[in-house]
Each structure stands twice: as structure tokens, then as C-alpha cells.
Design a protein around this motif. Structure first.
Motif, PDB file in Angstrom:
ATOM      1  N   ASP A 188       0.833  -1.204   0.000  1.00 27.37           N
ATOM      2  CA  ASP A 188       0.000   0.000   0.000  1.00 27.37           C
ATOM      3  C   ASP A 188       0.868   1.254   0.000  1.00 27.37           C
ATOM      4  O   ASP A 188       0.600   2.221  -0.700  1.00 27.37           O
ATOM      5  CB  ASP A 188      -0.924   0.000   1.218  1.00 27.37           C
ATOM      6  N   PRO A 191       3.252   1.779  -4.152  1.00 26.11           N
ATOM      7  CA  PRO A 191       2.452   1.278  -5.272  1.00 26.11           C
ATOM      8  C   PRO A 191       3.295   0.648  -6.375  1.00 26.11           C
ATOM      9  O   PRO A 191       2.817  -0.227  -7.087  1.00 26.11           O
ATOM     10  CB  PRO A 191       1.717   2.527  -5.771  1.00 26.11           C
ATOM     11  N   ARG A 249       7.068   6.929  -6.036  1.00 22.52           N
ATOM     12  CA  ARG A 249       5.683   7.135  -5.619  1.00 22.52           C
ATOM     13  C   ARG A 249       5.468   6.448  -4.279  1.00 22.52           C
ATOM     14  O   ARG A 249       5.862   5.305  -4.087  1.00 22.52           O
ATOM     15  CB  ARG A 249       4.721   6.576  -6.656  1.00 22.52           C
ATOM     16  N   ARG A 251       2.376   6.132  -1.036  1.00 29.33           N
ATOM     17  CA  ARG A 251       0.978   6.395  -0.673  1.00 29.33           C
ATOM     18  C   ARG A 251       0.865   6.488   0.844  1.00 29.33           C
ATOM     19  O   ARG A 251       1.303   5.599   1.573  1.00 29.33           O
ATOM     20  CB  ARG A 251       0.067   5.287  -1.199  1.00 29.33           C
ATOM     21  N   HIS A 252       0.278   7.581   1.303  1.00 33.09           N
ATOM     22  CA  HIS A 252       0.045   7.773   2.732  1.00 33.09           C
ATOM     23  C   HIS A 252      -1.468   7.806   2.967  1.00 33.09           C
ATOM     24  O   HIS A 252      -2.211   8.377   2.156  1.00 33.09           O
ATOM     25  CB  HIS A 252       0.672   9.087   3.211  1.00 33.09           C
ATOM     26  N   GLY A 256      -2.346  10.849   0.803  1.00 38.80           N
ATOM     27  CA  GLY A 256      -2.675  10.278  -0.500  1.00 38.80           C
ATOM     28  C   GLY A 256      -1.435   9.838  -1.267  1.00 38.80           C
ATOM     29  O   GLY A 256      -0.361   9.650  -0.703  1.00 38.80           O
ATOM     30  N   LEU A 257      -1.600   9.684  -2.579  1.00 38.68           N
ATOM     31  CA  LEU A 257      -0.515   9.235  -3.439  1.00 38.68           C
ATOM     32  C   LEU A 257       0.398  10.409  -3.770  1.00 38.68           C
ATOM     33  O   LEU A 257      -0.052  11.426  -4.298  1.00 38.68           O
ATOM     34  CB  LEU A 257      -1.069   8.617  -4.722  1.00 38.68           C
ATOM     35  N   THR A 259       4.116  11.706  -5.565  1.00 38.35           N
ATOM     36  CA  THR A 259       5.274  11.458  -6.422  1.00 38.35           C
ATOM     37  C   THR A 259       6.358  12.439  -6.005  1.00 38.35           C
ATOM     38  O   THR A 259       6.208  13.648  -6.190  1.00 38.35           O
ATOM     39  CB  THR A 259       4.926  11.644  -7.911  1.00 38.35           C
ATOM     40  N   GLU A 289       1.860  17.910  -4.163  1.00 35.95           N
ATOM     41  CA  GLU A 289       2.757  17.150  -3.304  1.00 35.95           C
ATOM     42  C   GLU A 289       3.359  18.021  -2.204  1.00 35.95           C
ATOM     43  O   GLU A 289       3.447  17.614  -1.047  1.00 35.95           O
ATOM     44  CB  GLU A 289       3.881  16.518  -4.141  1.00 35.95           C
TER      45      GLU A 289
END
Length: 308
Positions: A188, A191, A249, A251-252, A256-257, A259, A289
Motif C-alpha cells: 500500500d 504502489p 511514488r 501512498r500515505h 494520499g498518493l 510522487t 505534493e
């Protein structure tokens, strides 16, 4: 049976053996050299070097005699290299093998390390007070430090949070390799898991080549090979990776996702003693971001960075 037929049979036996033999070289530099050559030979298609392929070939990649011919060395000598019976090949032989196998700079360096007669003792991961202060001062940049076994030995709050909560043993294993291969939550957070897994294996392979006498490292690789079929699969490819820079990349659950750009900074574990790598993530000053990192940093404010 002539020499070529014997070599072909041996090649087929290697192919059927699968990944089990590829771990035999851990802790044994001579067998590690042979295992690495065997793995890389299996990744070179005949067509890539101008040889005929075809469906009837039983060997993945090149046969031993084919690689020996491409490198300009005798088949017997190459077989002895793979079997660990020939040691300390000359720089000319290493260069010829590297060229025939299409090795990149990192892989050539690893080949030279495995072929060397002397190996350095494993460095001790001692985190200095200045390094801790530097990590804690980087409040807006996620950062953490790892040793050659991929243990996360120091971090700042934002860095710990970004990579799955490494500051809390209840949330994840502090060793990045165990986390990637043995914790489902890692998929998770990352990714692009396959790329991260290959990176981990490649870095462990480099460390195993440099420090073959490190019992803890040997135990880690043995454990992962026993518990993870995916680790065994990637290890068998001969993957070699040096820490560098680029984009990743992550994801938290709240941010969220993301980069992010990353840099790896090599620092001494003690004066004159290499061993620690600091991983620093960042984002462009404007953009989603950067805003997400800022909010996450505010949420982490007041949480002290630490080290094991």
C-alpha cells in the motif's frame, strides 16, 4: 561425452535447479562470484548477442560455452569460475565477461568486488549527534538513514511517517527488506512494489558481496529466502542496485498518493568508516505534493526524531 556436451548438460541442470543454488554463495565469495555470473548469464538472450535462439533451447539465456566464446576465454576456465574453483580472475577477464554480459557500472563494480581477494569488515552503524540534529532540523523534508543491512537506524518524524511509521515498532519492522517482503502493508505504501523490491534485493546483493563475513546480513538474506518466494525469484536474477537519485511514488493514508524526488547521501558511520546512507525526499515548491507534505509535517510537529 565431449566437453561441449558436458557443459550443455550442466547448463540444463542449472536451469532446472531454479533459485535454490543462487543463494549458495552467501557468505562465500568464491561461490558468490559463480552465482552472480550464472544469474547474469541467464538474463542474456542469444538474439541479443547475435546467436541463434529457438524453441528447442533448454537453457535460459546463454550457455556457458557461448559466454566463454564471447569473452574470449576457455570454456574450462569459465566453468571453474562458476563453480568457485578459479579465484581472482584478472582485470582483463573481468572486463571481457562484463562486456559479454552487458553489465552496467554498478554491476561491473559488484563483479570486481566479488572477484577481489580482500573484503572489508562490516561497518558499525553508529548514528552521530550531528546527524540526528540534521535529520530533526529537516522538518519539511522526509528523511531517514539506513545501514548496509537496510536497517532504518535514524529518521525524522516526517520521514518515519511517510514510509509506513518506521518510528513505531508496532506499525512496521525497522528493516526495509523485511518490511518490503514480509509485511503486506508495504504494497500500500509503495504502489510500485516490484521496483522497490528489486531495489532492496539489489542493495542487499551489493552488501553481501562487500561484507561476506557479516553473520547478521547472511542471516537476513537466509531468512528472506526461506520466507519469501518473491525474494528468491528476484535474487535469482542477479539484481544489483546502488543507492542513487530519482523519483518515487508513495501512498500515505492521509496525504494520499505522492510522487516525490529523492536523493541518497552517503555519510560516515564514524570518522573514516563508511556505512550509512541518508534518504531525503522532496517536492517542487508549488503543487499538490508540496502542500500535502506541508500538512503532513504539521501533523507530525512535536514528534521527536530518534534512532535505534
Amino acid at each position: 561425452m565431449n566437453g561441449v556436451e558436458h557443459t550443455a548438460r550442466a547448463d540444463e541442470s542449472d536451469s532446472r535447479a531454479g533459485t535454490v543454488g543462487e543463494l549458495d554463495g552467501i557468505g562465500d565469495p568464491r561461490r558468490a562470484l559463480g552465482g552472480f555470473l550464472r544469474a547474469r548469464r541467464g538474463r542474456v538472450t542469444p538474439e541479443r548477442v547475435g546467436l541463434a535462439g529457438g524453441r528447442r533451447r533448454r537453457v535460459h539465456g546463454l550457455r556457458r560455452e557461448e559466454l566463454a566464446q564471447l569473452a574470449g576465454i576457455s570454456v574450462d576456465y569459465y566453468v571453474r569460475l562458476e563453480q568457485g574453483r578459479a579465484t581472482q580472475p584478472s582485470p582483463e577477464v573481468l572486463a571481457a565477461l562484463a562486456g559479454a554480459l552487458g553489465l552496467d557500472t554498478a554491476e561491473r563494480a559488484h563483479l570486481a568486488t566479488l572477484a577481489g581477494a580482500r573484503h572489508a569488515p562490516a561497518p558499525r552503524a553508529r548514528v552521530s549527534r550531528p546527524l540526528r540534529r540534521i535529520l530533526d532540523a529537516m522538518t519539511g523534508l522526509p528523511a531517514f538513514a539506513t545501514n548496509h543491512r537496510l536497517d532504518v537506524v535514524a529518521w525524522n518524524p516526517l520521514g518515519a511517517e511517510l514510509v509506513g511509521g518506521v518510528g513505531d515498532p508496532a506499525r512496521r519492522d525497522p528493516n526495509n527488506a523485511r518490511y518490503i517482503f514480509l509485511d503486506p502493508a508495504a504494497r500500500d505504501v509503495h504502489p510500485d512494489w516490484e521496483a522497490r523490491a528489486a531495489e532492496v534485493v539489489g542493495q542487499l546483493r551489493v552488501s553481501a558481496g562487500r561484507y561476506p563475513d557479516d553473520a547478521e546480513l547472511t542471516a537476513l538474506v537466509t531468512e528472506l529466502s526461506a520466507r519469501s518466494a518473491e525474494f528468491r525469484r528476484i535474487w535469482a536474477t542477479g539484481e544489483v542496485v546502488m543507492c542513487a537519485a530519482g523519483r518515487k511514488r508513495l501512498r500515505h493514508p492521509v496525504a494520499g498518493l505522492l510522487t516525490l524526488d529523492y536523493e541518497t547521501l552517503h555519510v560516515p558511520a564514524a570518522p573514516g568508516e563508511p556505512g550509512l546512507v541518508v534518504h531525503v525526499f522532496s517536492a517542487e515548491e508549488t503543487g499538490r505534493e508540496a502542500e500535502a507534505l506541508h500538512r503532513l509535517a504539521q501533523a507530525c510537529d512535536g514528534t521527536a526524531g530518534t534512532a535505534r
